[in-house]
Design a protein around this motif. Structure first.
Motif, PDB file in Angstrom:
ATOM      1  N   TYR A 147       0.869  -1.182   0.000  1.00 54.55           N
ATOM      2  CA  TYR A 147       0.000   0.000   0.000  1.00 54.55           C
ATOM      3  C   TYR A 147       0.903   1.227   0.000  1.00 54.55           C
ATOM      4  CZ  TYR A 147      -3.458  -3.479   1.080  1.00 54.55           C
ATOM      5  OH  TYR A 147      -4.253  -4.593   1.015  1.00 54.55           O
ATOM      6  N   LEU A 196      -2.810   3.837  -2.024  1.00 53.10           N
ATOM      7  CA  LEU A 196      -3.341   4.011  -0.677  1.00 53.10           C
ATOM      8  C   LEU A 196      -4.663   4.766  -0.671  1.00 53.10           C
ATOM      9  CD1 LEU A 196      -2.454   3.295   2.222  1.00 53.10           C
ATOM     10  CD2 LEU A 196      -1.426   5.566   2.355  1.00 53.10           C
ATOM     11  N   ASP A 199      -8.144   2.799  -0.965  1.00 52.60           N
ATOM     12  CA  ASP A 199      -8.531   1.774   0.000  1.00 52.60           C
ATOM     13  C   ASP A 199      -8.786   2.418   1.363  1.00 52.60           C
ATOM     14  OD1 ASP A 199      -8.719  -0.407   1.791  1.00 52.60           O
ATOM     15  OD2 ASP A 199      -7.540  -1.647   0.432  1.00 52.60           O
ATOM     16  N   GLU A 202      -7.122   0.904   4.436  1.00 46.42           N
ATOM     17  CA  GLU A 202      -5.682   1.047   4.598  1.00 46.42           C
ATOM     18  C   GLU A 202      -5.217   2.483   4.773  1.00 46.42           C
ATOM     19  OE1 GLU A 202      -4.259  -1.468   5.307  1.00 46.42           O
ATOM     20  OE2 GLU A 202      -5.364  -3.090   4.367  1.00 46.42           O
ATOM     21  N   GLN A 203      -6.045   3.454   4.434  1.00 49.15           N
ATOM     22  CA  GLN A 203      -5.620   4.846   4.573  1.00 49.15           C
ATOM     23  C   GLN A 203      -5.250   5.171   6.008  1.00 49.15           C
ATOM     24  OE1 GLN A 203      -8.273   7.745   2.744  1.00 49.15           O
ATOM     25  NE2 GLN A 203      -8.622   6.392   1.009  1.00 49.15           N
ATOM     26  N   ALA A 205      -4.171   2.988   8.204  1.00 49.50           N
ATOM     27  CA  ALA A 205      -2.971   2.224   8.556  1.00 49.50           C
ATOM     28  C   ALA A 205      -1.712   2.868   8.002  1.00 49.50           C
ATOM     29  CB  ALA A 205      -3.101   0.794   8.046  1.00 49.50           C
ATOM     30  N   MET A 210       1.852  -5.959   3.287  1.00 49.67           N
ATOM     31  CA  MET A 210       1.011  -6.898   4.030  1.00 49.67           C
ATOM     32  C   MET A 210       1.129  -8.304   3.449  1.00 49.67           C
ATOM     33  SD  MET A 210      -3.021  -6.713   5.063  1.00 49.67           S
ATOM     34  CE  MET A 210      -3.651  -6.786   3.378  1.00 49.67           C
ATOM     35  N   ARG A 233     -10.614  -6.531   9.802  1.00 50.22           N
ATOM     36  CA  ARG A 233     -10.460  -5.194   9.231  1.00 50.22           C
ATOM     37  C   ARG A 233     -11.263  -5.042   7.949  1.00 50.22           C
ATOM     38  NH1 ARG A 233      -5.548  -4.388   7.337  1.00 50.22           N
ATOM     39  NH2 ARG A 233      -5.660  -2.144   7.649  1.00 50.22           N
ATOM     40  N   LYS A 247      -9.230  -9.273   5.414  1.00 53.91           N
ATOM     41  CA  LYS A 247      -8.113  -8.619   6.096  1.00 53.91           C
ATOM     42  C   LYS A 247      -8.360  -8.649   7.599  1.00 53.91           C
ATOM     43  CE  LYS A 247      -7.081  -5.386   2.338  1.00 53.91           C
ATOM     44  NZ  LYS A 247      -6.958  -3.949   1.967  1.00 53.91           N
ATOM     45  N   LYS A 255      -1.119  -6.610  11.326  1.00 54.34           N
ATOM     46  CA  LYS A 255      -2.069  -6.751  10.229  1.00 54.34           C
ATOM     47  C   LYS A 255      -1.616  -7.826   9.240  1.00 54.34           C
ATOM     48  CE  LYS A 255      -1.605  -2.321   9.438  1.00 54.34           C
ATOM     49  NZ  LYS A 255      -0.976  -1.884  10.709  1.00 54.34           N
TER      50      LYS A 255
END
Length: 266
Positions: A147, A196, A199, A202-203, A205, A210, A233, A247, A255
């Motif tokens: 990401y 990034l 998603d 994931e933003q 995170a 991963m 997640r 996820k 993660k």
């Protein structure tokens, strides 16, 4: 999926750094059936998550201040024939060294870096330890995903460091950039790069790599993780011709993702 782990730039190892290795071992035993064999003082207690005595991942206890991400996390290692030469390429490509190349007894040589976008990754130069014993089976590593804010820049960085090649896989609404070692072929595809900002999960995170682990029954594994302290997640998503994904995060926040591949035809 993962094929030849010895190709330069291929994922060769994955490990967990966590503040509670015993608790993590119990969690992953329930989720993947892994046994954990703790190492001795000569390796700082670094141990192996195993399936039938074969290495599926590594793991060790860390303090919250240790590691590139500052907390419990999974780390990916990419194969290199020369960790010192790779360190120079990282610096030349705009990345930075997090820890200098170092020998791990006679097992191999390792180093840790951040790419040009700040994403942490490591390399492994094999010695006696040739890499993961278990991949592409339930409980084994099967895919990796980056990401990052800029796919083109990310691909260019890893091409400069490892010689990766990319393929854009179209799907409804966009395309997915997949990568494979330059010394291999498209059959050696091992990961994808994802922007990034596309998603929402994931933003928050931030940028990172991963790992995906294969499972035989994704619904059962998701429920097991949920009831043993893990966090879901992103719920199950199915992609025609590929499989099902979800996820998760373990009870300490590391993660990871699951993949249940579609059965092979014929």
């Amino acid at each position: 999926m993962l094929s030849d782990l010895t190709l330069t730039g291929a994922p060769i190892w994955v490990d967990l750094g966590t503040t509670d290795i015993d608790g993590a071992a119990a969690f992953y035993k329930g989720v993947f059936g892994w046994d954990f064999e703790k190492g001795g003082e000569e390796v700082g207690g670094y141990g192996m998550f195993q399936i039938d005595g074969k290495a599926a991942a590594g793991g060790m206890a860390v303090t919250p201040e240790m590691g590139a991400t500052g907390g419990p996390s999974w780390s990916l290692y990419f194969c290199t024939p020369d960790a010192d030469a790779t360190a120079k390429k990282v610096e030349q490509a705009g990345g930075r060294t997090l820890f200098e190349p170092m020998d791990v007894l006679d097992y191999g040589r390792m180093a840790g870096f951040a790419d040009a976008a700040g994403v942490a990754f490591s390399v492994w130069q094999p010695g006696q330890n040739k890499g993961l014993d278990v991949v592409n089976v339930p409980g084994g590593l099967i895919w990796t995903e980056l990401y990052t804010p800029d796919i083109e820049a990310g691909a260019a960085f890893y091409d400069a460091v490892f010689g990766w090649k990319t393929i854009a896989q179209p799907f409804e609404g966009g395309s997915y950039t997949m990568v494979y070692p330059g010394s291999g072929t498209a059959d050696d595809m091992f990961g994808g790069l994802w922007p990034l900002d596309q998603d929402p999960v994931e933003q928050e995170a931030g940028v990172y790599w991963m790992p995906y682990f294969q499972v035989a029954d994704i619904d059962a594994v998701v429920e097991k993780a949920r009831t043993t302290g893990g966090t879901v997640r992103a719920e199950r998503m199915d992609l025609a011709g590929v499989g099902a994904f979800a996820k998760l995060a373990d009870p300490h926040g590391a993660k990871f993702a699951l993949m249940q591949p579609e059965p092979q035809q014929g």
